[in-house]
Design an enzyme around this catalytic site. Structure first.
Site, PDB file in Angstrom:
ATOM      1  N   TYR A 161       0.765  -1.177  -0.241  1.00  0.00           N
ATOM      2  CA  TYR A 161      -0.146  -0.117  -0.036  1.00  0.00           C
ATOM      3  C   TYR A 161       0.945   0.812  -0.219  1.00  0.00           C
ATOM      4  O   TYR A 161       0.703   2.114  -0.651  1.00  0.00           O
ATOM      5  CB  TYR A 161      -1.141  -0.443   1.297  1.00  0.00           C
ATOM      6  CG  TYR A 161      -1.850   1.056   1.391  1.00  0.00           C
ATOM      7  CD1 TYR A 161      -2.668   1.903   0.964  1.00  0.00           C
ATOM      8  CD2 TYR A 161      -0.966   2.270   2.290  1.00  0.00           C
ATOM      9  CE1 TYR A 161      -2.768   3.615   1.308  1.00  0.00           C
ATOM     10  CE2 TYR A 161      -1.553   3.731   2.769  1.00  0.00           C
ATOM     11  CZ  TYR A 161      -2.114   4.284   2.448  1.00  0.00           C
ATOM     12  OH  TYR A 161      -2.748   5.608   2.376  1.00  0.00           O
TER      13      TYR A 161
HETATM   14  P1  NAD Z   1     -12.240   5.260   2.084  1.00  0.00           P
HETATM   15  O1  NAD Z   1     -12.145   3.986   1.892  1.00  0.00           O
HETATM   16  O2  NAD Z   1     -13.467   5.442   3.237  1.00  0.00           O
HETATM   17  O3  NAD Z   1     -13.194   6.268   0.689  1.00  0.00           O
HETATM   18  C1  NAD Z   1     -11.738   6.156  -0.573  1.00  0.00           C
HETATM   19  C2  NAD Z   1     -13.344   6.202  -1.073  1.00  0.00           C
HETATM   20  O4  NAD Z   1     -12.376   6.228  -2.530  1.00  0.00           O
HETATM   21  C3  NAD Z   1     -14.114   5.328  -1.039  1.00  0.00           C
HETATM   22  O5  NAD Z   1     -15.147   5.527  -1.012  1.00  0.00           O
HETATM   23  C4  NAD Z   1     -13.770   4.218  -2.826  1.00  0.00           C
HETATM   24  O6  NAD Z   1     -15.025   4.012  -3.440  1.00  0.00           O
HETATM   25  C5  NAD Z   1     -13.665   5.450  -3.985  1.00  0.00           C
HETATM   26  N1  NAD Z   1     -12.706   4.970  -4.393  1.00  0.00           N
HETATM   27  C6  NAD Z   1     -11.463   4.009  -4.639  1.00  0.00           C
HETATM   28  N2  NAD Z   1     -10.998   3.641  -5.867  1.00  0.00           N
HETATM   29  C7  NAD Z   1     -11.957   3.985  -6.894  1.00  0.00           C
HETATM   30  C8  NAD Z   1     -11.398   4.540  -7.961  1.00  0.00           C
HETATM   31  N3  NAD Z   1     -10.879   3.365  -9.539  1.00  0.00           N
HETATM   32  N4  NAD Z   1     -12.824   5.467  -8.429  1.00  0.00           N
HETATM   33  C9  NAD Z   1     -13.687   5.843  -7.888  1.00  0.00           C
HETATM   34  N5  NAD Z   1     -13.931   5.842  -6.289  1.00  0.00           N
HETATM   35  C10 NAD Z   1     -12.914   4.938  -5.750  1.00  0.00           C
HETATM   36  O7  NAD Z   1     -11.068   5.815   2.215  1.00  0.00           O
HETATM   37  P2  NAD Z   1     -10.230   7.176   3.592  1.00  0.00           P
HETATM   38  O8  NAD Z   1     -10.042   6.583   4.733  1.00  0.00           O
HETATM   39  O9  NAD Z   1     -11.453   7.902   3.678  1.00  0.00           O
HETATM   40  O10 NAD Z   1      -9.698   7.335   2.556  1.00  0.00           O
HETATM   41  C11 NAD Z   1      -8.908   8.661   1.933  1.00  0.00           C
HETATM   42  C12 NAD Z   1      -7.670   9.231   1.246  1.00  0.00           C
HETATM   43  O11 NAD Z   1      -6.878   9.483   2.026  1.00  0.00           O
HETATM   44  C13 NAD Z   1      -6.698   7.729   0.315  1.00  0.00           C
HETATM   45  O12 NAD Z   1      -6.622   7.703  -0.632  1.00  0.00           O
HETATM   46  C14 NAD Z   1      -5.879   6.915   1.873  1.00  0.00           C
HETATM   47  O13 NAD Z   1      -4.695   6.292   1.203  1.00  0.00           O
HETATM   48  C15 NAD Z   1      -5.747   8.177   2.210  1.00  0.00           C
HETATM   49  N6  NAD Z   1      -5.478   8.162   3.209  1.00  0.00           N
HETATM   50  C16 NAD Z   1      -6.213   8.158   4.409  1.00  0.00           C
HETATM   51  C17 NAD Z   1      -5.439   7.510   6.037  1.00  0.00           C
HETATM   52  C18 NAD Z   1      -7.023   7.277   6.865  1.00  0.00           C
HETATM   53  O14 NAD Z   1      -6.244   7.525   8.109  1.00  0.00           O
HETATM   54  N7  NAD Z   1      -8.265   7.387   7.171  1.00  0.00           N
HETATM   55  C19 NAD Z   1      -4.215   7.975   6.202  1.00  0.00           C
HETATM   56  C20 NAD Z   1      -3.073   8.358   5.034  1.00  0.00           C
HETATM   57  C21 NAD Z   1      -4.039   8.698   3.660  1.00  0.00           C
HETATM   58  C1  UGA Z   2      -4.286   4.560   9.246  1.00  0.00           C
HETATM   59  C2  UGA Z   2      -5.166   3.699   7.146  1.00  0.00           C
HETATM   60  O1  UGA Z   2      -5.720   2.743   6.920  1.00  0.00           O
HETATM   61  C3  UGA Z   2      -4.255   4.115   6.303  1.00  0.00           C
HETATM   62  O2  UGA Z   2      -5.329   4.240   5.604  1.00  0.00           O
HETATM   63  C4  UGA Z   2      -3.215   5.224   6.066  1.00  0.00           C
HETATM   64  O3  UGA Z   2      -2.643   4.975   4.890  1.00  0.00           O
HETATM   65  C5  UGA Z   2      -2.680   5.245   7.459  1.00  0.00           C
HETATM   66  O4  UGA Z   2      -3.086   5.558   8.589  1.00  0.00           O
HETATM   67  C6  UGA Z   2      -1.769   6.720   6.692  1.00  0.00           C
HETATM   68  O5  UGA Z   2      -1.640   7.260   8.404  1.00  0.00           O
HETATM   69  O6  UGA Z   2      -1.146   7.162   6.419  1.00  0.00           O
HETATM   70  P1  UGA Z   2      -2.237   2.994  10.105  1.00  0.00           P
HETATM   71  O7  UGA Z   2      -1.815   3.363  11.383  1.00  0.00           O
HETATM   72  O8  UGA Z   2      -2.138   1.463  10.117  1.00  0.00           O
HETATM   73  O9  UGA Z   2      -3.429   2.820   8.511  1.00  0.00           O
HETATM   74  O10 UGA Z   2      -4.068   2.581  11.100  1.00  0.00           O
HETATM   75  P2  UGA Z   2      -4.813   1.354  12.164  1.00  0.00           P
HETATM   76  O11 UGA Z   2      -5.695   0.466  10.269  1.00  0.00           O
HETATM   77  O12 UGA Z   2      -6.544   2.526  12.310  1.00  0.00           O
HETATM   78  O13 UGA Z   2      -4.425   0.867  12.338  1.00  0.00           O
HETATM   79  C7  UGA Z   2      -3.604   1.153  13.534  1.00  0.00           C
HETATM   80  C8  UGA Z   2      -2.738  -0.173  14.604  1.00  0.00           C
HETATM   81  O14 UGA Z   2      -3.845  -0.268  15.256  1.00  0.00           O
HETATM   82  C9  UGA Z   2      -2.000  -0.810  13.405  1.00  0.00           C
HETATM   83  O15 UGA Z   2      -0.879  -0.812  14.107  1.00  0.00           O
HETATM   84  C10 UGA Z   2      -2.830  -2.196  13.682  1.00  0.00           C
HETATM   85  O16 UGA Z   2      -2.436  -3.250  13.771  1.00  0.00           O
HETATM   86  C11 UGA Z   2      -3.718  -1.773  14.833  1.00  0.00           C
HETATM   87  N1  UGA Z   2      -4.752  -2.888  14.644  1.00  0.00           N
HETATM   88  C12 UGA Z   2      -5.814  -2.744  14.196  1.00  0.00           C
HETATM   89  C13 UGA Z   2      -5.605  -3.617  15.828  1.00  0.00           C
HETATM   90  O17 UGA Z   2      -4.323  -3.862  16.481  1.00  0.00           O
HETATM   91  N2  UGA Z   2      -6.548  -4.086  15.612  1.00  0.00           N
HETATM   92  C14 UGA Z   2      -7.719  -4.261  14.352  1.00  0.00           C
HETATM   93  O18 UGA Z   2      -8.839  -4.650  14.745  1.00  0.00           O
HETATM   94  C15 UGA Z   2      -6.771  -3.007  13.742  1.00  0.00           C
END
Ligand code: NAD
Ligand code: UGA
Length: 332
Positions: A161
């Site tokens: 990823y």
């Molecule tokens: P999410 O899965 O809730 O939202 C992503 C959306 O993108 C989904 O609704 C999905 O249907 C849509 N999507 C994916 N592929 C697509 C495509 N080909 N065409 C149209 N739509 C498409 O995820 P999120 O947590 O809201 O994350 C949003 C963005 O932020 C992502 O790019 C993710 O990598 C990035 N990000 C998230 C986090 C986090 O902590 N949530 C942290 C760092 C980066």
């Molecule tokens: C999150 C988001 O899911 C990613 O999309 C994003 O890119 C990333 O942050 C980011 O900062 O860039 P992550 O930090 O792995 O990724 O966040 P969580 O999925 O909430 O996991 C946090 C920690 O909790 C990890 O160590 C994971 O292994 C742990 N975890 C998660 C558990 O122990 N149990 C669970 O059921 C889920």
């Protein structure tokens, strides 16, 4: 103004495209923009008429004046018409989870995080969209030794990823170098939480376990730490990136709430007044032990700093889950 809301930003885009608008962060961004008077086209391949998560995320936005929802896949839809007259494209669509990116799903990550982004960039270049703000990830940094990660640090992505997110942001920055390309700001979000957080993420699961009494799976010893960042803070930085005069580059969006998983479990237990049942499992591949943002660039270039601390953010997040449960129990 509630304590956790950011003060209004001075400049708002007039018209914007939000990709991934039915997702967790994209839906918050679209709500904020529309509330502030921006006309938003939202595109997402999830269809709110048959996907309950997309419907719940979009909520009142769906069908509201100022918001048009396009249910389409960026891998094959016509993107140019969505961009006409847009001041900015917020590109948040993508496949987000760290752990499922090993194995056969990798092709989906490459398709949505890279090939779809390439199509968005080609369209932005053809239509001469002035600015693209893209959601990158703290995961591009990989394992750290304890210090804060600065944008100038060498990225060392530790999961498939993270490799796609690093490639995605670099692809965007390459387009920004073209005379006719958009200016690009790539925001490295740090583990975002708050209402409507994805159900695969830790905080959602910990709060759910606290509310239901069901066991929580903990991957590893729970000492791993994250710079947990509240979603309203992330949206504020994202909106600010649309109008900053900064030409292009990478900016961390995180900081202020560094905590271990065990600390989160402790706060969740305090909110419900009982201990969580925790089932310890093995640490997952690609997980890093620590993320920590150096947020000085965000402060200097966006005038941004995180405002919501973890206790307050978890309280509001839990309230939202409780309200959602009440809503569903009335509907059923
Ligand atoms: P999410 O899965 O809730 O939202 C992503 C959306 O993108 C989904 O609704 C999905 O249907 C849509 N999507 C994916 N592929 C697509 C495509 N080909 N065409 C149209 N739509 C498409 O995820 P999120 O947590 O809201 O994350 C949003 C963005 O932020 C992502 O790019 C993710 O990598 C990035 N990000 C998230 C986090 C986090 O902590 N949530 C942290 C760092 C980066
Ligand atoms: C999150 C988001 O899911 C990613 O999309 C994003 O890119 C990333 O942050 C980011 O900062 O860039 P992550 O930090 O792995 O990724 O966040 P969580 O999925 O909430 O996991 C946090 C920690 O909790 C990890 O160590 C994971 O292994 C742990 N975890 C998660 C558990 O122990 N149990 C669970 O059921 C889920």
């Amino acid at each position: 103004m509630p304590q956790h809301e950011q003060p209004p930003t001075t400049a708002m885009p007039r018209r914007a495209l939000v990709t991934g608008s039915a997702g967790f962060i994209g839906s918050h961004l679209a709500h904020t923009l529309v509330k502030s008077g921006t006309t938003v086209i939202g595109v997402d391949r999830r269809d709110p008429s048959d996907d309950p998560t997309a419907a719940a995320n979009l909520g009142t936005l769906y069908g509201r004046p100022g918001y048009v929802h396009i249910n389409a896949d960026l891998l094959d839809c016509a993107i140019d018409p969505l961009l006409l007259d847009a001041d900015v494209v917020f590109h948040l669509a993508g496949i987000p989870g760290v752990r499922p990116s090993w194995g056969p799903q990798f092709g989906d990550y490459v398709a949505s995080n890279l090939l779809a982004t390439h199509r968005v960039l080609e369209a932005c270049t053809r239509i001469r969209v002035p600015r693209l703000v893209v959601a990158s990830s703290s995961s591009v940094y990989g394992p750290r030794d304890g210090g804060a990660s600065a944008e100038s640090d060498l990225p060392q992505p530790a999961s498939p990823y993270a490799v796609t997110k690093l490639a995605e942001e670099q692809l965007c920055l390459a387009y920004a170098e073209r005379a006719e390309g958009p200016s690009v700001l790539s925001l490295r979000y740090f583990t975002v939480y708050g209402p409507r957080q994805r159900a695969d993420m830790f905080i959602h699961r910990a709060l759910r376990a606290a509310l239901t009494g069901q066991p929580l799976s903990l991957y590893g010893d729970g000492l791993q730490r994250r710079d947990f960042t509240y979603v309203d803070d992330v949206v504020a930085a994202t909106v600010a990136a649309a109008t900053t005069p900064r030409a292009h580059g990478v900016i961390n969006v995180g900081g202020g709430s560094n905590a271990s998983l065990l600390e989160v479990i402790g706060i969740a237990a305090g909110l419900v007044g009982r201990d969580l049942q925790v089932r310890q499992e093995h640490m997952r591949n690609g997980d890093v032990l620590l993320t920590r943002a150096d947020s000085r660039r965000a402060r200097d270039l966006l005038g941004w700093q995180p405002r919501v601390d973890l206790h307050e953010g978890l309280r509001v997040h839990m309230q939202a889950l409780t309200a959602q449960d009440r809503h569903y129990s009335r509907v059923i």
